[in-house]
Design a protein around this motif. Structure first.
Motif, mmCIF file in Angstrom:
data_model
loop_
_atom_site.group_PDB
_atom_site.id
_atom_site.type_symbol
_atom_site.label_atom_id
_atom_site.label_comp_id
_atom_site.label_asym_id
_atom_site.label_seq_id
_atom_site.Cartn_x
_atom_site.Cartn_y
_atom_site.Cartn_z
ATOM 1 N N ILE A 1 0.861 -1.183 0.000
ATOM 2 C CA ILE A 1 0.000 0.000 0.000
ATOM 3 C C ILE A 1 0.897 1.233 0.000
ATOM 4 N N LEU A 2 0.596 2.157 -0.905
ATOM 5 C CA LEU A 2 1.311 3.428 -0.958
ATOM 6 C C LEU A 2 0.425 4.509 -0.368
ATOM 7 N N LEU A 3 0.910 5.137 0.700
ATOM 8 C CA LEU A 3 0.204 6.256 1.310
ATOM 9 C C LEU A 3 0.842 7.542 0.816
ATOM 10 N N GLY A 4 0.025 8.533 0.567
ATOM 11 C CA GLY A 4 0.542 9.804 0.098
ATOM 12 C C GLY A 4 -0.015 10.962 0.893
ATOM 13 N N ALA A 5 0.362 12.152 0.474
ATOM 14 C CA ALA A 5 -0.110 13.378 1.105
ATOM 15 C C ALA A 5 -0.505 14.351 0.006
ATOM 16 N N ASP A 6 -1.442 15.223 0.309
ATOM 17 C CA ASP A 6 -1.879 16.217 -0.666
ATOM 18 C C ASP A 6 -0.715 17.099 -1.079
ATOM 19 N N GLY A 7 -0.590 17.320 -2.374
ATOM 20 C CA GLY A 7 0.465 18.183 -2.887
ATOM 21 C C GLY A 7 1.823 17.517 -2.979
ATOM 22 N N LYS A 8 1.952 16.279 -2.578
ATOM 23 C CA LYS A 8 3.229 15.551 -2.618
ATOM 24 C C LYS A 8 3.040 14.330 -3.528
ATOM 25 N N GLU A 9 3.130 14.562 -4.823
ATOM 26 C CA GLU A 9 2.830 13.497 -5.782
ATOM 27 C C GLU A 9 4.011 12.593 -6.094
ATOM 28 N N ASN A 10 5.211 12.953 -5.666
ATOM 29 C CA ASN A 10 6.391 12.168 -6.015
ATOM 30 C C ASN A 10 7.015 11.444 -4.843
ATOM 31 N N ALA A 11 6.406 11.499 -3.668
ATOM 32 C CA ALA A 11 6.950 10.817 -2.493
ATOM 33 C C ALA A 11 5.821 10.073 -1.796
ATOM 34 N N PHE A 12 6.165 8.887 -1.305
ATOM 35 C CA PHE A 12 5.147 8.041 -0.686
ATOM 36 C C PHE A 12 5.690 7.374 0.569
ATOM 37 N N VAL A 13 4.768 6.876 1.352
ATOM 38 C CA VAL A 13 5.081 5.946 2.425
ATOM 39 C C VAL A 13 4.702 4.583 1.866
ATOM 40 N N ILE A 14 5.691 3.713 1.672
ATOM 41 C CA ILE A 14 5.455 2.402 1.076
ATOM 42 C C ILE A 14 5.356 1.380 2.195
ATOM 43 N N CYS A 15 4.218 0.696 2.275
ATOM 44 C CA CYS A 15 3.958 -0.277 3.338
ATOM 45 C C CYS A 15 3.786 -1.659 2.731
ATOM 46 N N ASP A 16 4.746 -2.537 2.976
ATOM 47 C CA ASP A 16 4.666 -3.924 2.546
ATOM 48 C C ASP A 16 3.871 -4.666 3.609
ATOM 49 N N MET A 17 2.713 -5.169 3.232
ATOM 50 C CA MET A 17 1.757 -5.712 4.193
ATOM 51 C C MET A 17 2.076 -7.156 4.589
ATOM 52 N N GLU A 18 1.696 -7.505 5.808
ATOM 53 C CA GLU A 18 1.758 -8.894 6.267
ATOM 54 C C GLU A 18 0.787 -9.719 5.419
ATOM 55 N N SER A 19 1.112 -10.961 5.181
ATOM 56 C CA SER A 19 0.259 -11.815 4.347
ATOM 57 C C SER A 19 -1.110 -12.061 4.972
ATOM 58 N N ASN A 20 -1.220 -11.975 6.296
ATOM 59 C CA ASN A 20 -2.513 -12.210 6.947
ATOM 60 C C ASN A 20 -3.447 -11.003 6.862
ATOM 61 N N GLN A 21 -3.040 -9.947 6.182
ATOM 62 C CA GLN A 21 -3.849 -8.731 6.053
ATOM 63 C C GLN A 21 -4.635 -8.674 4.743
ATOM 64 N N ALA A 22 -4.560 -9.718 3.922
ATOM 65 C CA ALA A 22 -5.188 -9.710 2.593
ATOM 66 C C ALA A 22 -6.687 -9.446 2.659
ATOM 67 N N GLY B 1 13.744 2.323 6.503
ATOM 68 C CA GLY B 1 14.643 3.348 6.021
ATOM 69 C C GLY B 1 14.036 4.141 4.891
ATOM 70 N N VAL B 2 14.894 4.934 4.256
ATOM 71 C CA VAL B 2 14.459 5.858 3.217
ATOM 72 C C VAL B 2 15.299 5.630 1.970
ATOM 73 N N LEU B 3 14.630 5.488 0.848
ATOM 74 C CA LEU B 3 15.304 5.563 -0.445
ATOM 75 C C LEU B 3 14.784 6.859 -1.064
ATOM 76 N N GLU B 4 13.888 6.764 -2.011
ATOM 77 C CA GLU B 4 13.151 7.941 -2.483
ATOM 78 C C GLU B 4 11.909 8.121 -1.612
ATOM 79 N N ASP B 5 11.462 7.046 -1.022
ATOM 80 C CA ASP B 5 10.253 7.005 -0.199
ATOM 81 C C ASP B 5 10.595 6.395 1.153
ATOM 82 N N ALA B 6 9.649 6.484 2.080
ATOM 83 C CA ALA B 6 9.808 5.830 3.370
ATOM 84 C C ALA B 6 9.333 4.392 3.241
ATOM 85 N N ILE B 7 10.117 3.435 3.713
ATOM 86 C CA ILE B 7 9.824 2.018 3.549
ATOM 87 C C ILE B 7 9.442 1.415 4.887
ATOM 88 N N PHE B 8 8.293 0.737 4.926
ATOM 89 C CA PHE B 8 7.822 0.035 6.108
ATOM 90 C C PHE B 8 7.540 -1.417 5.715
#
Length: 141
Positions: A86-107, A127-134
């Protein structure tokens, strides 16, 4: 002690050490075994704050391996390679995201989420690459 006894003890110890390393690799080191539902987050932030941290290179407050809860608007949901992201974003910030790799039990829970929904996710900050990784993310109730 006879030579046969020493060899047998040596073989037994070698098998015991090998079994330990196999068990450690197959069971204890699995990333999907992290149950975050009972862990208290270090921070409760919104996606815009996290994105501002990474864009201003001020992510020093966010340490790798911390459990963090992030609320944001769902910009995209992907199902590549049997992983839900799931990619979470913010208004006005179209090129940066919070990237959340979900647990398999969350389907099942993710199936009820659509883009533009506001949700809260809890995950392990990596950590951070271009985006925040969770990783190991779950949908917080």
């Amino acid at each position: 002690m006879s030579r046969t006894s020493i060899v047998n003890i040596g073989l037994f110890l070698a098998v015991l050490v090998l079994a330990f390393f196999i068990a450690k690799h197959l069971v204890w080191d699995k990333p999907d075994t992290t149950d975050l539902s009972y862990r208290t987050p270090v921070y409760k932030l919104d996606a815009e704050t996290v994105i501002n941290f990474i864009q201003n290179e001020d992510s020093n407050n966010l340490k790798a391996e911390q459990v963090i809860e992030v609320e944001g608007v769902v910009k995209k949901i992907t199902y590549l390679n049997n992983r839900i992201t799931i990619l979470l974003g913010a208004d006005g910030k179209e090129n940066a995201f919070v990237i959340c790799d979900m647990e398999s039990n969350q389907a099942e829970k993710v199936a009820n989420v659509a883009t533009k929904d506001t949700i809260t996710l809890k995950g392990v900050f990596k950590g951070v690459l271009e985006d925040a990784i969770f990783l190991n993310c779950i949908i917080s109730e």
